[in-house]
Structure formats: structure tokens, C-alpha cells
Design a protein around this motif. Structure first.
Motif, PDB file in Angstrom:
ATOM      1  N   ILE A 153       0.878  -1.329  -0.137  1.00  0.00           N
ATOM      2  CA  ILE A 153      -0.234   0.060   0.104  1.00  0.00           C
ATOM      3  C   ILE A 153       0.966   1.219   0.203  1.00  0.00           C
ATOM      4  N   ARG A 195      -6.034   5.325   2.966  1.00  0.00           N
ATOM      5  CA  ARG A 195      -5.083   4.540   3.154  1.00  0.00           C
ATOM      6  C   ARG A 195      -5.882   3.437   4.010  1.00  0.00           C
ATOM      7  N   GLU A 196      -6.762   3.809   5.011  1.00  0.00           N
ATOM      8  CA  GLU A 196      -7.711   3.012   5.854  1.00  0.00           C
ATOM      9  C   GLU A 196      -8.339   2.050   4.983  1.00  0.00           C
ATOM     10  N   ASP A 232      -6.478  -0.304   3.515  1.00  0.00           N
ATOM     11  CA  ASP A 232      -5.681  -1.720   4.450  1.00  0.00           C
ATOM     12  C   ASP A 232      -6.871  -2.494   4.781  1.00  0.00           C
ATOM     13  N   THR A 280      -7.395  -4.994   1.723  1.00  0.00           N
ATOM     14  CA  THR A 280      -6.222  -5.982   1.906  1.00  0.00           C
ATOM     15  C   THR A 280      -6.787  -6.981   2.633  1.00  0.00           C
ATOM     16  N   TYR A 294     -10.221  -6.352  10.432  1.00  0.00           N
ATOM     17  CA  TYR A 294      -9.250  -5.067  10.369  1.00  0.00           C
ATOM     18  C   TYR A 294      -9.905  -3.767  11.484  1.00  0.00           C
TER      19      TYR A 294
END
Length: 334
Positions: A75, A206-207, A210, A213, A256
Motif C-alpha cells: 500500500i 489508506r484505511e 488496508d 487488503t 481489521y
């Protein structure tokens, strides 16, 4: 550790407006011309222009413009690539206002939209399960990405773009059909999450990456039901954090720790407040400011130029026409 290779890529669409205008013009093609001529090898394939469809062209013909990253396994490398693309495009589009919202607030046009598409690559043997799992949690991430609360000059709800069956919509049995929230790309073979409004804030993106993923790496299947998804999207695309979305968020926490504040306070709330307290243009300027963070390019808004419309048509659209035809064929027919 990931149980199998997972790759990520991002296609980012934005509108570009000239000073004094609240809708885009064909001058947007000249910004793409500048981008293409700076790096033809990259941008002949990694940029695109969009236009409204059908009767909506009478309201506004020119649509969003698009740039894409490469394919990455990490990432941090993907976001580094994206920031390079933003910096290069911000420089090429100097003079225009970059507006990363899902639908322009003055239009009522389901096909004239912008988005952040996230491509997820997994082995063929895992694709069916990963597709269902990503679709299962898509509402949580989509609410967090929303930023288009107005339509035709009136407040709409969470996201006008997400709620309309224009360039996305309810999931179908045919996962390769292009215009739905989550697809399997015929051209690339990736799982493409098309539901998201543009995501200008890097920390928010980004969150979401994440979480994507973590979902893609999960080895078990969640109880995805397409009919339930399609029924519920009629509500959360307007109301946002519904009990259905909150229940999915609770389940996501086992994979997550996605921050709840991201879908409690999506960017759509800030856009709504700015329109109510100041103006549509003030909301657009804020969206641009967030998108430009980290690029070191200052906004510079200038009036529309007819000459640059001509140079854009000749220097970008005509040059890319053969590749556009090839890309369109592959996306529809594989």
C-alpha cells in the motif's frame, strides 16, 4: 502474512472547472494533453476522459477525467505512486479547479460522475470468494468514502452518485457487467470496486486500502447475499450509517480495526456544511485543498479558453482515440 499474492491499483477520477463556472468544459482535455505530452509512455494507457451519456449531455457534456496508478503489492508504494500522479496532474491542470467529488452539486446527472476505483488482484482460484467478501463489506467502506450530498442545487443525502443506477448500481449475477458497484474486470481480470466516490484524503484512502487488503486475504467466506445487498443499498446510499452498515462494521473489526469515525463523519458531512454555511464553490475549494495536500502545487484558477479546448481535442482526444477504442472493446467483450 498474506496467504497468497494480492495486488492493488487505483483509478482516480476528478472534475476540473474553470474560474466562474460550476460545470466542466472541453478544456479538461487540454489538461490531459499536457499530462500526456509530459509522459506519453505512461499516460497513453493511464489517463482517460469521460462524458455524460444520452439526454444528460444537454445539462453538461464534459465529464470527469481520470488517471491511474500502476499495480502494487504494498500500500505504501501504491500511495506513493498515487501522489506522483496527483502532483503531475495538478501541474498539468494549473489554472483549473480540481474537484474530487462523486457528482457535481448543481447537476442531476447519474452518468456524469467521478469515482475512485480500487482494483484487487488475487489468484483465479480465490477470486469468487474474495469478490463476495469484498461485496459483503463494501457498504461500510463506501459510506466512509462518500462526498456527494447535493444534486441539482438541493440536498440529497449521503451520495447522489452512489444512489443512482448510472455508472454503477445494484449487483448482478453477471459479475463482468461494467456498471455495478463491484465487478470482475474483463480487461484486467481484477476485482474492481467501483462504488467509491473520489477519496481526496490520503489517510482515509489508506484505511480503506488496508481494510480491502485484510478482506481479500481472509481465507473464509462471509454470508454474502446479493439480494440483501441490493435491497439495503437503497437505504444506506441515502442515510449513511444504517443498522445494516453498522452490523457489517462490527464484523469487519474481526479482520481489521476500521475506524468507526470514518463512516460516522464522512467527507460528505463537511461538504454539506460548507454549502449550507458558505457556497457550493467553497465546498469545491475545500475538496481541492484536501486533494492537493502533499503535492506542493498551489491552486490557480483561470477563466475558460476556447483555444485550449481546440488544443485539447487535437492533442489528447485524437491521439488517444485508437487506444480508447481498444480499451472499450476489451472492457465489454474481454
Amino acid at each position: 502474512m498474506k496467504p497468497y499474492p494480492i495486488t492493488l491499483g487505483v483509478e482516480e477520477e476528478v472534475f476540473v472547472l474553470e474560474k466562474g463556472r460550476l460545470t466542466p468544459t472541453l478544456q479538461s482535455l487540454d489538461y490531459l494533453r499536457r499530462l500526456l505530452w509530459k509522459n506519453p509512455k505512461r499516460y497513453i494507457q493511464h489517463s482517460a476522459s469521460n462524458f455524460a451519456k444520452g439526454e444528460e449531455r444537454k445539462e453538461c457534456f464534459m465529464g470527469s477525467i481520470e488517471m491511474a496508478t500502476g499495480v502494487h503489492e504494498e500500500i505504501k508504494h501504491l500511495l506513493g505512486d498515487l501522489m506522483e500522479r496527483r502532483t503531475e496532474f495538478a501541474s498539468a491542470a494549473r489554472g483549473g479547479m480540481i474537484v474530487p467529488v462523486g457528482a457535481l452539486f448543481t447537476l442531476e446527472s447519474p452518468t456524469n460522475t467521478a469515482a475512485t476505483h480500487i482494483h484487487v488482484g488475487v489468484p483465479d482460484s480465490e477470486r469468487g470468494r474474495v469478490y463476495k467478501n469484498l461485496a459483503y463489506f463494501a457498504p461500510v467502506l463506501a459510506v466512509a468514502a462518500a462526498n456527494s450530498p447535493w444534486s441539482a442545487g438541493k440536498e440529497f443525502g449521503l451520495s447522489y452518485r452512489m444512489a443512482q443506477p448510472g455508472c454503477l448500481g445494484p449487483l448482478r449475477e453477471d459479475r463482468e457487467y461494467r456498471f455495478q458497484d463491484v465487478i470482475v474486470s474483463k480487461r484486467l481480470g481484477t476485482i474492481e470496486m467501483r462504488v467509491f466516490d473520489p477519496i481526496p484524503e490520503i489517510y482515509r484512502l489508506r484505511e480503506i486500502l488496508d481494510a480491502v487488503t485484510a478482506i481479500a486475504a481472509w481465507p473464509l467466506a462471509f454470508p454474502f447475499d446479493r439480494d440483501v445487498y441490493n435491497e439495503q443499498r437503497q437505504t444506506w446510499t441515502i442515510q449513511g450509517l444504517t443498522p445494516y452498515v453498522e452490523a457489517r462494521w462490527e464484523e469487519l473489526r474481526s479482520l481489521y480495526p476500521f475506524p468507526k469515525e470514518l463512516h460516522v463523519e464522512p467527507l460528505t458531512n463537511r461538504m454539506r456544511r460548507l454549502v449550507e454555511e458558505e457556497s457550493i464553490e467553497a465546498a469545491y475549494r475545500e475538496a481541492e485543498r484536501l486533494w492537493l495536500e502533499g503535492t506542493d502545487v498551489a491552486p490557480e484558477h483561470r477563466p475558460h479558453s476556447r483555444l485550449r479546448t481546440v488544443t485539447g481535442l487535437a492533442g489528447y482526444y485524437a491521439v488517444r482515440l485508437p487506444f480508447m477504442a481498444y480499451k472499450g472493446y476489451k472492457e465489454w467483450y474481454g
